[in-house]
Design an enzyme around this catalytic site. Structure first.
Site, mmCIF file in Angstrom:
data_model
loop_
_atom_site.group_PDB
_atom_site.id
_atom_site.type_symbol
_atom_site.label_atom_id
_atom_site.label_comp_id
_atom_site.label_asym_id
_atom_site.label_seq_id
_atom_site.Cartn_x
_atom_site.Cartn_y
_atom_site.Cartn_z
ATOM 1 N N LYS A 27 0.143 4.227 -0.307
ATOM 2 C CA LYS A 27 -0.515 5.418 0.266
ATOM 3 C C LYS A 27 -0.297 6.631 -0.656
ATOM 4 C CE LYS A 27 0.313 3.419 4.769
ATOM 5 N NZ LYS A 27 -0.031 3.525 6.184
ATOM 6 N N GLY A 86 1.912 2.038 10.677
ATOM 7 C CA GLY A 86 2.858 3.143 10.580
ATOM 8 C C GLY A 86 3.509 3.517 11.893
ATOM 9 N N SER A 89 2.910 -2.450 10.277
ATOM 10 C CA SER A 89 4.362 -2.479 10.515
ATOM 11 C C SER A 89 4.993 -3.833 10.210
ATOM 12 C CB SER A 89 4.683 -2.031 11.950
ATOM 13 O OG SER A 89 4.237 -0.698 12.163
ATOM 14 N N ASN A 139 0.878 -1.175 0.000
ATOM 15 C CA ASN A 139 0.000 0.000 0.000
ATOM 16 C C ASN A 139 0.912 1.221 0.000
ATOM 17 O OD1 ASN A 139 -1.825 2.023 0.410
ATOM 18 N ND2 ASN A 139 -2.300 1.476 2.538
ATOM 19 N N GLU A 181 -7.014 4.763 7.498
ATOM 20 C CA GLU A 181 -6.763 6.177 7.191
ATOM 21 C C GLU A 181 -7.961 6.793 6.470
ATOM 22 O OE1 GLU A 181 -2.991 5.532 5.251
ATOM 23 O OE2 GLU A 181 -2.140 4.955 7.188
ATOM 24 N N HIS A 211 -9.621 1.222 4.479
ATOM 25 C CA HIS A 211 -8.369 1.421 5.216
ATOM 26 C C HIS A 211 -8.633 2.377 6.383
ATOM 27 C CE1 HIS A 211 -4.269 2.556 6.171
ATOM 28 N NE2 HIS A 211 -3.893 1.467 5.547
ATOM 29 N N GLU A 231 -5.954 -5.102 10.133
ATOM 30 C CA GLU A 231 -4.941 -4.087 10.389
ATOM 31 C C GLU A 231 -5.249 -3.349 11.694
ATOM 32 O OE1 GLU A 231 -2.765 -2.920 6.610
ATOM 33 O OE2 GLU A 231 -4.463 -1.582 6.790
HETATM 34 C C1 PEP Z 1 -1.015 0.025 5.806
HETATM 35 O O1 PEP Z 1 -1.063 1.215 5.580
HETATM 36 O O2 PEP Z 1 -1.885 -0.729 5.345
HETATM 37 C C2 PEP Z 1 0.077 -0.473 6.653
HETATM 38 C C3 PEP Z 1 0.019 -1.696 7.100
HETATM 39 O O3 PEP Z 1 1.094 0.409 6.907
HETATM 40 P P1 PEP Z 1 2.496 0.061 7.640
HETATM 41 O O4 PEP Z 1 3.005 -1.220 7.048
HETATM 42 O O5 PEP Z 1 3.371 1.231 7.324
HETATM 43 O O6 PEP Z 1 2.190 -0.083 9.083
#
Ligand code: PEP
Length: 249
Positions: free
Chosen positions: A11, A172, A212, A9, A96, A94, A166
């Protein structure tokens, strides 16, 4: 046997020219016959990215779509536009988008139905905040998110959907869920799909972990019985993504 899916992803990162550079940099690193690989890129990068991955094992995904077929929805992108451009996967829900743009479970349901109608593979995100986890609400909250998102979706269609668990506190932040925490939730999602549909649908549906995930922790997370891949943010913009794809080598 479910095939693992490792989805990046990106972003709101990578201009079209930067996207082409990254695709070239990762090209030799993301080959693994046992794994499906996808880059979910910003909308403006979709057309050049589809062209750049042609002939490779990488598919292109979008990060969002709008649930109406077409019309006066300035700034939105339709399912038909995505499929015509060569997109295979589309992320929805997501955290976000839920947090910054007010996306609701009902919106996600409409997006899921529209994506399936157009034969896109939806990646439906769900997950709890740290506060919700501390209050012991994780499993019930995620069951609520899944129930609403899948409202009206047939078993045959549901089996093709990808769910990404998630935890918001892991996205993040550099804090990863332990493999046991991630497995507990992914296994419960699968149990819930069996309750909503049937065992066969639950066995077929792919459930990813995201939050992460990196080159160091991927192998352990991906060894868990109910974790069928990863949705990767930060590490998808680096050569580390190749190590995650090749977690089993
Ligand atoms: C994501 O945005 O779906 C995500 C898992 O981000 P990160 O791997 O940076 O935590």
């Amino acid at each position: 046997m479910r095939r693992k899916l490792i989805a990046g992803n990106w972003k709101m990162n990578m201009t079209p020219s930067e996207a082409l550079e990254l695709i070239e940099k990762l090209e030799g690193l993301v080959k693994n016959d046992e794994v499906d690989v996808c880059y979910c890129v910003p909308a403006i990068d979709i057309v050049p990215a589809v062209e750049a991955v042609k002939g490779s094992n990488v598919a292109i995904g979008a990060q969002n779509l709008y649930f109406e077929e077409k019309g006066a929805y300035t700034g939105e992108i339709s399912a038909a536009m995505l499929t015509d451009a060569g997109v295979k996967y589309v992320i929805m829900g997501h955290s976000e988008r839920r947090g910054y743009f007010g996306e609701t479970d009902e919106d996600i349901n409409k997006k899921l139905v529209k994506a399936l109608e157009h034969k896109l593979i939806p990646i439906v995100c769900c997950g709890e905040s740290l506060e919700q986890r501390q209050q012991g609400l994780t499993l019930s909250l995620i069951r609520d998110q899944i129930r609403t998102a899948f409202n009206g979706v047939s078993a045959a269609d549901a089996a093709d959907v990808v769910i990404a668990y998630e935890p918001i506190w892991a996205i993040g932040t550099g804090v990863t869920a332990t493999s046991e925490q991630a497995e507990e939730v992914c296994a419960d999602i699968r149990r819930y799909i069996a309750e909503l549909y049937d065992e066969a649908t639950a066995e077929n549906i792919r459930i990813l972990y995201g939050g992460s995930m990196n080159a160091q922790n991927a192998a352990e997370l991906l060894s868990m019985a109910d974790i069928d891949g990863g949705l990767i943010g930060g590490a998808s913009l680096k050569t580390d993504f190749g190590s995650i794809v090749n977690y089993n080598k």
